[in-house]
Design an enzyme around this catalytic site. Structure first.
Site, short mmCIF file in Angstrom:
data_model
loop_
_atom_site.label_atom_id
_atom_site.label_comp_id
_atom_site.label_asym_id
_atom_site.label_seq_id
_atom_site.Cartn_x
_atom_site.Cartn_y
_atom_site.Cartn_z
N ARG A 150 8.91 -14.40 -8.92
CA ARG A 150 9.93 -15.12 -9.74
C ARG A 150 9.24 -16.06 -10.80
O ARG A 150 9.73 -17.02 -11.13
CB ARG A 150 10.90 -16.07 -8.75
CG ARG A 150 11.46 -15.48 -7.49
CD ARG A 150 12.12 -14.05 -8.19
NE ARG A 150 12.47 -13.21 -6.95
CZ ARG A 150 13.16 -12.22 -6.89
NH1 ARG A 150 13.05 -11.45 -7.97
NH2 ARG A 150 13.59 -11.50 -5.91
N ASN A 192 5.65 -16.48 0.74
CA ASN A 192 5.64 -15.38 1.24
C ASN A 192 4.01 -15.04 1.23
O ASN A 192 3.53 -14.75 0.23
CB ASN A 192 6.34 -14.16 0.50
CG ASN A 192 7.75 -14.16 0.49
OD1 ASN A 192 8.18 -14.68 1.55
ND2 ASN A 192 8.43 -13.96 -0.72
N GLU A 275 13.21 -13.15 5.50
CA GLU A 275 12.72 -12.15 4.33
C GLU A 275 11.68 -11.34 4.89
O GLU A 275 10.77 -11.20 3.78
CB GLU A 275 12.87 -12.39 3.03
CG GLU A 275 14.03 -13.15 2.66
CD GLU A 275 14.03 -13.56 1.26
OE1 GLU A 275 13.13 -14.12 0.54
OE2 GLU A 275 15.32 -13.57 0.62
N ARG A 308 10.52 -24.34 6.39
CA ARG A 308 11.94 -23.90 5.43
C ARG A 308 12.93 -23.57 6.17
O ARG A 308 12.82 -22.64 7.42
CB ARG A 308 11.48 -23.07 4.34
CG ARG A 308 10.52 -23.55 3.23
CD ARG A 308 10.08 -22.43 2.41
NE ARG A 308 11.18 -22.45 1.14
CZ ARG A 308 11.49 -21.19 0.81
NH1 ARG A 308 11.35 -20.03 1.49
NH2 ARG A 308 12.27 -21.05 -0.28
N ARG A 325 26.37 -15.22 5.35
CA ARG A 325 25.06 -15.70 4.93
C ARG A 325 24.75 -17.31 4.56
O ARG A 325 24.02 -17.87 5.04
CB ARG A 325 24.31 -15.02 3.84
CG ARG A 325 22.98 -15.50 3.31
CD ARG A 325 22.46 -14.62 2.37
NE ARG A 325 21.27 -15.26 1.48
CZ ARG A 325 20.56 -14.60 0.56
NH1 ARG A 325 20.64 -13.44 0.23
NH2 ARG A 325 19.74 -15.38 -0.03
N LYS A 349 16.99 -25.46 0.82
CA LYS A 349 17.50 -25.23 -0.27
C LYS A 349 18.71 -25.87 -0.62
O LYS A 349 19.57 -26.26 0.27
CB LYS A 349 17.60 -23.84 -0.46
CG LYS A 349 16.32 -22.86 -0.54
CD LYS A 349 16.78 -21.36 -1.02
CE LYS A 349 15.52 -20.48 -0.80
NZ LYS A 349 15.60 -19.32 -1.78
N ASP A 354 21.34 -19.36 -2.20
CA ASP A 354 20.11 -18.98 -2.84
C ASP A 354 19.79 -19.39 -4.32
O ASP A 354 19.73 -18.44 -5.05
CB ASP A 354 19.54 -17.76 -2.51
CG ASP A 354 18.31 -17.25 -2.75
OD1 ASP A 354 17.42 -18.17 -3.17
OD2 ASP A 354 17.96 -16.29 -2.75
N GLU A 382 14.88 -18.19 -11.82
CA GLU A 382 15.38 -17.04 -11.07
C GLU A 382 16.63 -16.46 -11.57
O GLU A 382 16.91 -15.58 -11.98
CB GLU A 382 15.12 -16.97 -9.62
CG GLU A 382 15.39 -15.70 -9.04
CD GLU A 382 14.98 -15.61 -7.44
OE1 GLU A 382 14.61 -16.84 -6.93
OE2 GLU A 382 15.29 -14.59 -6.73
N GLU A 524 26.54 -21.03 -17.16
CA GLU A 524 27.77 -20.73 -16.05
C GLU A 524 28.76 -19.98 -16.79
O GLU A 524 29.58 -19.34 -16.18
CB GLU A 524 28.07 -22.10 -15.41
CG GLU A 524 29.18 -21.83 -14.22
CD GLU A 524 29.34 -23.18 -13.62
OE1 GLU A 524 29.49 -24.36 -14.30
OE2 GLU A 524 29.82 -23.34 -12.48
N TRP A 554 22.16 -7.53 1.92
CA TRP A 554 21.63 -9.00 1.33
C TRP A 554 22.75 -10.19 1.65
O TRP A 554 22.51 -11.23 1.50
CB TRP A 554 21.23 -9.14 0.13
CG TRP A 554 19.92 -8.27 -0.17
CD1 TRP A 554 19.83 -7.03 -0.73
CD2 TRP A 554 18.60 -8.76 0.07
NE1 TRP A 554 18.79 -6.56 -0.64
CE2 TRP A 554 17.80 -7.61 -0.16
CE3 TRP A 554 18.04 -9.83 0.67
CZ2 TRP A 554 16.55 -7.61 -0.02
CZ3 TRP A 554 16.64 -9.72 0.72
CH2 TRP A 554 15.80 -8.63 0.56
C1 GCV Z 1 9.70 -16.52 -2.12
C2 GCV Z 1 14.83 -15.75 -2.87
C3 GCV Z 1 14.00 -14.89 -3.87
C4 GCV Z 1 12.43 -14.64 -3.23
C5 GCV Z 1 11.96 -15.78 -2.42
C6 GCV Z 1 13.00 -16.32 -1.52
C7 GCV Z 1 12.53 -17.61 -0.88
O1 GCV Z 1 15.10 -14.68 -2.13
O2 GCV Z 1 14.55 -14.02 -4.42
O3 GCV Z 1 11.66 -14.19 -4.37
O4 GCV Z 1 10.64 -15.59 -1.94
O5 GCV Z 1 14.30 -16.69 -2.18
O6 GCV Z 1 12.96 -18.67 -1.21
O7 GCV Z 1 11.74 -17.70 -0.04
#
Ligand code: GCV
Length: 692
Positions: A150, A192, A275, A308, A325, A349, A354, A382, A524, A554
Site C-alpha cells: 500500500r 505482514n 489475513e 493489532r 466484519r 484501527k 478498514d 490506500e 468523499e 472479504w
Molecule cells: C498490511 C488492509 C490492507 C492490507 C493490510 C491490512 C492490515 O487489508 O489492504 O494491505 O496489510 O489492511 O492492516 O493489516
C-alpha cells in the site's frame, strides 16, 4: 551510553519537506546557547550550528550572552518543554533531552515570533507518549504488493531488493523530519511478516541495528514487526504455542539478544490470525495468551508489544448476511479486557472496517477500559486516493480523536486513550504479570505516559517523499495531532505551509488552503456514499468498481438492490453491531432518524427515497454529491494553475500531473456511481444532468 552519529545533511535531489534551510532563518541569525550535554543535546547543537552557518548566528559557550537558551530542567524527564521570555532572551527549558529537540523545532516553527518581546510563557507536552509510524515495507519485493505494501511513493527508504540500502542518508533525513513533527518511533517492516522478513529478528538483526543508529540522533526508537510463527520458522521448534515452555524460552532468549544489539529497541508489533498471518488460534489459545507471551519476553527490558486488533474472517460467504466484519474486532477482543499484561498495547484501527473514507469510531476503542490501547490511523492513502488525489486527512483524524464516546460533555477518545486504563499504575490481578507490576514498572514508564497513537506511514524513496507533494502535509499533521489532538486541521495546514514554503506569498497560501482544507470531504463526495465504504477495484483498491467486492469473501458489502442500499447493522433487524457501542451512540446509530447522515448506509439499509436530515433523498444525495465532487476537482485544477511560478517548477509540475489524474478519476467515479444507482433504482436525477 549509545553512540550517536549526526548525519543529517539533506540529500540535494530530495525535497526538504517541512525543513527547508530558509525555515531556520530566525533561529540561525541569533546567538544561541545549548546548556545541556548528551547525545540528543549534541543533535540540537548540530542543528543550531548548521542554522548559524547558514544565516550568520553564533553558537555561544555556556555563560555567554545569548538570544536563545535551550536548557534542561534537572528535576524532570520526558518530551515536554517550556518556552518563554526571560528579559530579552527566549528560553526553552526541557523536561528531558528529547524535550530539547522538540523545543528547538518549536522555535523553528515560530520563526521570528519566537524572539518577540510579547512571546507568552507556554508549556507543551505530548498527549500521546508513544507516537509511532508503522511502515508496511517489505525487505524482499513481494510478488503482489511490491517493496512497500500500500505504498504510493516509490520504494522503501530502508530496504531494496532483499537488502538494507547501502546509503541511509535518507533515513537520517527522515528521522529529522519526524522529530520536527513530533513523532518518536518507527516500525521498519510490514505487519505482514513474510518468511524472509522473519529473519530480521535474529540473523539479520545487524541490519536493523544499523537503521536504529541512524534514527537515534533524532530521538526516534525502532520497532519491529514480528512473525508469530518465528520459533517454528527460525527456531527449529515444532510449535509456536504461546503456552509451550520452549516457545516462551525461545522468545525470551531472542528478545534478550535484540536488546543486547539494540539497547533502546522500542518493541514488537504483531498482526496475528489476520489475513493469513499465523497466530495463537492455531494452538487453541487466545490473543491474550499470545500477546502476554511476548509481553513477558519484553518486560525485563521495559518495552511493549503492540498487538493489532485487526482480526476478522476474510473467507466469509457473501451469501451469509448475519456475519458482519465490522463486529469482528470487538467480538474477539472485548471479552479479553483486563487479561492483558501492562506492557501489551492493543492497537486498534480507528474504524471497525478498514480505513475507509468514512467510518464510525471503532467500538473496541470504547469497550476496553482495562487495556492499554493505541489508535491506528492510515497516513498512506490506500482508500483515499493513493497519493494521486489531494486528500488532506486531519479533518477525519480530528473527528476520531475528538469523538465523545459517552456523550457530548464526556472526555474525548484521545483523552481516554491517552489517559490509559483506569488505575493502571497500581493494577494487579489476573493477566498482570509479576514483571508487569514489579520490574515491569519500566514498561509502564515507557508505555503508560500518554498512551499511543500509531499511523501507517506514507513515505518512500520518491524525491517528494510522498508521491503527491501535498501528501507531505498528512505526514506532518499526524505528528502534530499526536501532541495536540485538538489542534485545528486548518491551523496545522497553515503551519505546514509556512514551514514548507517559507517565502509563500498570500496567494499561494490561499491556493493551498483552497485545494486542501476540504479535500477529504471532496473525495468523499465523488466516491462511496454515506459511509457505505469500498466500491473500489479489488486488490489494488484504486478507482471505482461498485460491485467489485460485493460477491467476494472479504465481508465488504453494500447490498444495493432495486429498492435500496446499505448494511443493516441494527439490533432490531440487522447484525446487532450497534449494540457494541455505549449509550448514547448505540441508540443514535440504531435509528435512521438519529443516525448521522454521513454514516447512514454504514448502519442502515434504506430505500432510495429515504429522506436525510439534509432534506435530500438518498438517491438525490448520491447524484448531487457526485456531480459536486467532480466539479470541485475541476476547480482545484484551475486554482492550482494560479500557483504556477509561486513554487518550484518540479513541484508545480508534479501536482499538476496528479490533479489531472484526480480529475479523470473523479469523473469516472461520478459517472460509474451515478449510472449504477440510476440503473438500480430507476429514479431520475431531479436536476436532469447527464447520467449514462
Ligand atoms: C498490511 C488492509 C490492507 C492490507 C493490510 C491490512 C492490515 O487489508 O489492504 O494491505 O496489510 O489492511 O492492516 O493489516
Amino acid at each position: 551510553m549509545i553512540p550517536v552519529a549526526v548525519n543529517s545533511t539533506p540529500s540535494p535531489a530530495i525535497h526538504p519537506a517541512w525543513l527547508p534551510p530558509e525555515s531556520f532563518r530566525a533561529l540561525g541569525s541569533r546567538r544561541i546557547r545549548v546548556d545541556a550535554t548528551g547525545p540528543l543535546a549534541d543533535t540540537v547543537r548540530a542543528e543550531v550550528s548548521r542554522a548559524c552557518d547558514l544565516f550568520g548566528g553564533t553558537v555561544q559557550p555556556t555563560g555567554a550572552p545569548a538570544d536563545l537558551i535551550l536548557a534542561l530542567d534537572p528535576g524532570r524527564s520526558g518530551d515536554g518543554f517550556r518556552l518563554g521570555r526571560r528579559g530579552a532572551v527566549t528560553v526553552v527549558v526541557a523536561d528531558g533531552a528529547s524535550g530539547l529537540l522538540y523545543g528547538l523545532f518549536e522555535v523553528v516553527r515560530r520563526g521570528e515570533a519566537a524572539f518577540d518581546q510579547t512571546l507568552a510563557d507556554e508549556r507543551q507536552e505530548p498527549a500521546f507518549g508513544l507516537r509511532v509510524l508503522d511502515h508496511w515495507d517489505n525487505v524482499f519485493v513481494h510478488r503482489v504488493m511490491g517493496q512497500v505494501e500500500r505504498g504510493y511513493s516509490g520504494g522503501s527508504i530502508f530496504w531494496q531488493d532483499g537488502r538494507l540500502r547501502d546509503d541511509l542518508t535518507r533515513v537520517g533525513d527522515y528521522a529529522r523530519l519526524l522529530a520536527a513533527s513530533g513523532i518518536n518511533a518507527v516500525t521498519v517492516n510490514n505487519v505482514n511478516v513474510h518468511a524472509g522478513e522473519t529473519h530480521l529478528l535474529t540473523d539479520r538483526l545487524g541490519e536493523v541495528a544499523t537503521i536504529a543508529s541512524t534514527l537515534r540522533p533524532y530521538g526516534i526508537r525502532l520497532h519491529l514487526s514480528i512473525n508469530f510463527a518465528a520459533p517454528v520458522i527460525l527456531g527449529d521448534l515444532p510449535t509456536a504455542d504461546p503456552l509451550d515452555p520452549d516457545v516462551r524460552r525461545w522468545w525470551s532468549d531472542t528478545t534478550d539478544r535484540v536488546f543486547e544489539t539494540i539497547p533502546d529497541f522500542g518493541g514488537y508489533l504483531v498482526k496475528a490470525d489476520s489475513e493469513g498471518q499465523p497466530g495463537p488460534f492455531s494452538y487453541g489459545r487466545t490473543h491474550a495468551d499470545g500477546a502476554n507471551m511476548l509481553a513477558d519476553a519484553l518486560a525485563p527490558h521495559g518495552a511493549p508489544v503492540r498487538w493489532r486488533a485487526f482480526v476478522y474472517n476474510h473467507r466469509q460467504d457473501w451469501r451469509d448476511r448475519s456475519t458482519d466484519r465490522a463486529r469482528a474486532a470487538h467480538d474477539h477482543f472485548a471479552p479479553l479486557d483486563g487479561q492483558f499484561r501492562d506492557n501489551v498495547i492493543l492497537q486498534v484501527k480507528h474504524g471497525p472496517m478498514d480505513f475507509q473514507t468514512r467510518e464510525p469510531v471503532s467500538p473496541v476503542l470504547l469497550a476496553m477500559p482495562n487495556t492499554r490501547l493505541a489508535v491506528e490511523l492510515q497516513v498512506t492513502q490506500e482508500y483515499t486516493g493513493q497519493q494521486r488525489h489531494v486528500c488532506y486527512l486531519p479533518p477525519m483524524w480530528s473527528g476520531v480523536l475528538g469523538f465523545h464516546p459517552t456523550g457530548d460533555d464526556a472526555p474525548t477518545l484521545a483523552e481516554r486513550v491517552s489517559a490509559g486504563p483506569a488505575g493502571s499504575a497500581s493494577r494487579s490481578g489476573p493477566g498482570r504479570s509479576p514483571a508487569g507490576v514489579g520490574t515491569g514498572g519500566r514498561a509502564s514508564v515507557r508505555t503508560a505516559a500518554g498512551g499511543v497513537l500509531s499511523a501507517v506511514a506514507n513515505v518512500g524513496d520518491d524525491p517528494f517523499w510522498t508521491g503527491h507533494p501535498l501528501a507531505q502535509a498528512n505526514l506532518y499533521a499526524v505528528g502534530r495531532l499526536a501532541w495536540t489532538p485538538d489542534r485545528a486541521p486548518a491551523a496545522i495546514l497553515d503551519e505546514w505551509i509556512t514551514l514548507t514554503f517559507p517565502a509563500a506569498p498570500a496567494a499561494l497560501r490561499h491556493v493551498l488552503h483552497a485545494l486542501m482544507d476540504d479535500s477529504w470531504e471532496t473525495y468523499e463526495q465523488y466516491t462511496a456514499p454515506l459511509g457505505v465504504g469500498f466500491m473500489v477495484r479489488p486488490g489494488h483498491h484504486y478507482g471505482p468498481d461498485v460491485d467489485g467486492y460485493e460477491y467476494t469473501p472479504w465481508g465488504t458489502y453494500h447490498f444495493a438492490d432495486r429498492d435500496g442500499v446499505g448494511v443493516d447493522r441494527t439490533a432490531a433487524t440487522g447484525t446487532g453491531f450497534t449494540t457494541q457501542y455505549p449509550v448514547p451512540w448505540s441508540e443514535r446509530f440504531e435509528h435512521p432518524g438519529t443516525c448521522p447522515d454521513e454514516l447512514l448506509l454504514f448502519f442502515h439499509h434504506v430505500p432510495y427515497a429515504h429522506v436525510l436530515h439534509s432534506g435530500s433523498t438518498v438517491i438525490q444525495h448520491i447524484y448531487d454529491t457526485h456531480f459536486a465532487g467532480a466539479q470541485r476537482v475541476a476547480e482545484m485544477q484551475s486554482r492550482w494553475a494560479e500557483a504556477d511560478g509561486l513554487v518550484a517548477p518540479a513541484l508545480h509540475a508534479r501536482v499538476t500531473e496528479r490533479l489531472a489524474e484526480q480529475r479523470r478519476s473523479a469523473e469516472e467515479w461520478r459517472d460509474q456511481l451515478n449510472t449504477y444507482f440510476h440503473r438500480k433504482s430507476g429514479i431520475p436525477d431531479a436536476k436532469g444532468r447527464p447520467i449514462h
